[in-house]
Design a protein around this motif. Structure first.
Motif, mmCIF file in Angstrom:
data_model
loop_
_atom_site.group_PDB
_atom_site.id
_atom_site.type_symbol
_atom_site.label_atom_id
_atom_site.label_comp_id
_atom_site.label_asym_id
_atom_site.label_seq_id
_atom_site.Cartn_x
_atom_site.Cartn_y
_atom_site.Cartn_z
ATOM 1 N N ALA A 130 0.837 -1.204 0.000
ATOM 2 C CA ALA A 130 0.000 0.000 0.000
ATOM 3 C C ALA A 130 0.871 1.254 0.000
ATOM 4 C CB ALA A 130 -0.928 0.005 1.211
ATOM 5 N N TYR A 144 -3.551 4.380 -8.607
ATOM 6 C CA TYR A 144 -3.072 3.671 -7.412
ATOM 7 C C TYR A 144 -2.936 2.169 -7.647
ATOM 8 C CZ TYR A 144 -3.213 1.465 -2.791
ATOM 9 O OH TYR A 144 -2.957 0.660 -1.700
ATOM 10 N N HIS A 145 -3.891 1.566 -8.325
ATOM 11 C CA HIS A 145 -3.874 0.113 -8.508
ATOM 12 C C HIS A 145 -2.753 -0.329 -9.455
ATOM 13 C CE1 HIS A 145 -8.143 1.027 -7.355
ATOM 14 N NE2 HIS A 145 -7.758 0.198 -6.410
ATOM 15 N N TRP A 386 -5.703 -3.358 -1.833
ATOM 16 C CA TRP A 386 -6.383 -2.823 -3.011
ATOM 17 C C TRP A 386 -7.058 -1.473 -2.739
ATOM 18 C CZ3 TRP A 386 -6.117 -3.875 -7.978
ATOM 19 C CH2 TRP A 386 -7.119 -3.414 -8.837
ATOM 20 N N ASN A 387 -7.574 -1.273 -1.538
ATOM 21 C CA ASN A 387 -8.273 -0.027 -1.196
ATOM 22 C C ASN A 387 -7.267 1.119 -1.052
ATOM 23 O OD1 ASN A 387 -9.834 2.033 -0.239
ATOM 24 N ND2 ASN A 387 -10.420 1.013 1.678
ATOM 25 N N PRO A 388 -7.340 2.146 -1.891
ATOM 26 C CA PRO A 388 -6.365 3.243 -1.824
ATOM 27 C C PRO A 388 -6.452 4.066 -0.545
ATOM 28 C CG PRO A 388 -8.120 3.758 -3.376
ATOM 29 C CD PRO A 388 -8.306 2.328 -2.990
ATOM 30 N N ASP A 389 -7.569 3.941 0.190
ATOM 31 C CA ASP A 389 -7.743 4.686 1.442
ATOM 32 C C ASP A 389 -7.240 3.918 2.659
ATOM 33 O OD1 ASP A 389 -8.966 6.847 0.126
ATOM 34 O OD2 ASP A 389 -10.917 5.830 0.159
ATOM 35 N N SER A 390 -6.695 2.723 2.435
ATOM 36 C CA SER A 390 -6.195 1.939 3.571
ATOM 37 C C SER A 390 -5.037 2.667 4.233
ATOM 38 C CB SER A 390 -5.743 0.552 3.098
ATOM 39 O OG SER A 390 -4.741 0.663 2.107
#
Length: 498
Positions: A130, A144-145, A386-390
């Motif tokens: 991340a 991001y991905h 996968w979640n960019p807000d993690s």
């Protein structure tokens, strides 16, 4: 360059001892920087500065706890663990050490500890991936991905090929680059601002002004409570149970090199943690609010990235130099992810496959399973990230607590308490790991987890419960056999020997 290193060491990693432990041939410098670079990760250059940027120097209590934990780990654990793993049937992994230390013929400890490693290292590796995704996204404005995939592929490539020595040599290079960036950038930023830090902070939207922001006893808009300070200091307990750090102790060439490593590692950590906190402070004065804040980027964890970009591309036309320092952040991310991939691979291939599924497996087969595991774990960690807000800080916090609670107490007591037995070891690992999962993930108090409701870090609770369970179960069951006690005494007597 890191992939080239992996290709070079691929030819030398022909057996499991070479692939998982480098043939116990690490030099002092490589062991020290590898241990600390694999430890600190993107958290050091993104998570910690981001927390300080947002809340003030009160967040530095975590750094204090980690420094104390580092000192304790190198001074009290490193030498004895190295000796004990050699005496205990030349154990190559931490789960194998537990099995050999307690003569676990049913291999319950081996299985339980391997499962714990796989679960929590998945989360830990995800935090590193991340961080890599956020770095590429911020610098190159790549999706991001896509950025996440690029970082994962590079790390996967050299870990897959070269094994332990490739990871350690690349960690050495990466650790050096991290330290150069950490020390240079805040000095340059301070000079650019001409030292007017307090005056600038008073204009940077900090609640209570500079006096509050620079006070270690405040947490954002209010004073720290003793529980909060204790929880942050408790991060230091995790060091006793981090397999990717402990394996460096096991792999050092000899006691003389280990003493050298101790001094180097403690110095590196002291400088790095101090610099990371300083970056958070200077970043608040230098970047808020147009670059990072109400009018600019929203992620506090990008403070180091934005500081480098502004200094070397906006204030001064030196983008190549800025790129080198940004490589320091990438180095921090890679140095942790590769170590975690390798430890997980060793647990699956050596501890689970070789010892449970196919005991007569050849070295070549175990190596194939190891490399396949590296790929599978990287893919799963990729999905978790996968979640960019993690939050990098949140992912690291959970994984650190799980590993520290499960393994820290049993590593400590197995080395220093003669009465520790198999039943105590199993109880300690299970209770520590389960406590963290319950504390951090189950909403038991009005829809909130116990961690949120109490403000107590799960590592502190899990570590204490694990220690109690080890002591209670060890005393309530049969004492260790004389063979185990004799081995313990033999390792203890080796204290002054090389």
């Amino acid at each position: 360059m890191m992939i080239v290193v992996g290709a070079v060491y691929m030819k030398r990693s022909n057996n499991t001892e070479e692939y998982f432990l480098g043939g116990r041939g690490l030099s002092g410098w490589v062991a020290a920087l590898s241990a600390q670079a694999s430890d600190m990760s993107g958290w050091l250059l993104m998570g910690l500065p981001g927390a300080v940027y947002a809340m003030g120097t009160g967040q530095a209590w975590i750094a204090v706890g980690l420094f104390l934990g580092t000192v304790f780990n190198w001074v009290c654990i490193s030498s004895r663990l190295r000796r004990y793993t050699i005496v205990a049937n030349n154990s190559l992994t931490i789960p194998a050490y537990f099995e050999n230390r307690f003569r676990d013929k049913k291999r319950i400890l081996l299985l339980v500890s391997s499962i714990v490693i796989v679960i929590f290292f998945l989360v830990y590796t995800a935090s590193a991936l991340a961080a890599g995704g956020k770095l590429f996204n911020s610098v190159f404005h790549v999706d991001y991905h896509i950025a996440l995939a690029i970082g994962a592929i590079v790390i996967l490539a050299y870990t897959f090929m070269g094994g332990f020595m490739a990871v350690c040599v690349t960690d050495f290079i990466q650790g050096t680059l991290m330290l150069i960036g950490l020390l240079t950038v805040p000095i340059v930023a301070y000079c650019v601002m001409h030292g007017n830090i307090s005056e600038i902070l008073n204009q940077s939207g900090v609640e209570g002004g500079a006096a509050s922001f620079l006070n270690m006893m405040t947490n954002g808009e209010r004073n720290f409570t003793p529980v909060e300070i204790f929880s942050q200091l408790a991060w230091g307990l995790g060091y006793c149970g981090m397999p990717h750090i402990l394996t460096r102790f096991m792999a050092v060439r000899d006691e003389k090199e280990l003493k050298k490593s101790r001094v180097i590692a403690i110095t590196w950590v002291a400088l790095s943690l101090t610099a990371a906190v300083t970056i958070g402070v200077l970043g608040r004065a230098y970047l808020y609010p147009t670059i990072l804040g109400t009018e600019g980027a929203v992620s506090n964890e990008n403070v180091f990235i934005e500081m480098i970009t502004k200094i070397f591309t906006v204030d001064y036309a030196l983008p190549f130099i800025g790129g080198i320092f940004l490589c320091g952040i990438l180095a921090a991310i890679m140095s942790t992810a590769d170590s975690q991939l390798l430890v997980t691979a060793s647990s699956v291939a050596e501890d689970i496959y070789h010892n449970f599924i196919k005991k007569d497996a050849e070295n070549s087969t175990i190596m194939k399973i190891s490399r396949a595991t590296v790929v599978v774990v990287a893919v799963l960690a990729f999905l978790i990230a996968w979640n960019p807000d993690s939050s990098i800080m949140g992912l690291v916090s959970n994984a650190w607590a799980g590993l520290g609670s499960a393994f820290g107490p049993i590593v400590l007591l197995s080395l220093f308490w003669r009465r520790t037995n198999l039943a105590g070891g199993i109880a300690g690992i299970v209770s520590g790991g389960v406590t963290v999962l319950v504390w951090d993930y189950l909403p038991l108090v009005h829809g909130e987890t116990l961690g949120v409701a109490t403000g107590v870090y799960s590592l502190a609770v899990g570590f204490l419960i694990s220690v109690l369970m080890i002591v209670v179960f060890s005393l309530a069951t049969k004492a260790p056999d004389q063979e185990i006690l004799d081995e313990f005494d033999r390792v203890k007597a080796m204290k002054n020997q090389k």
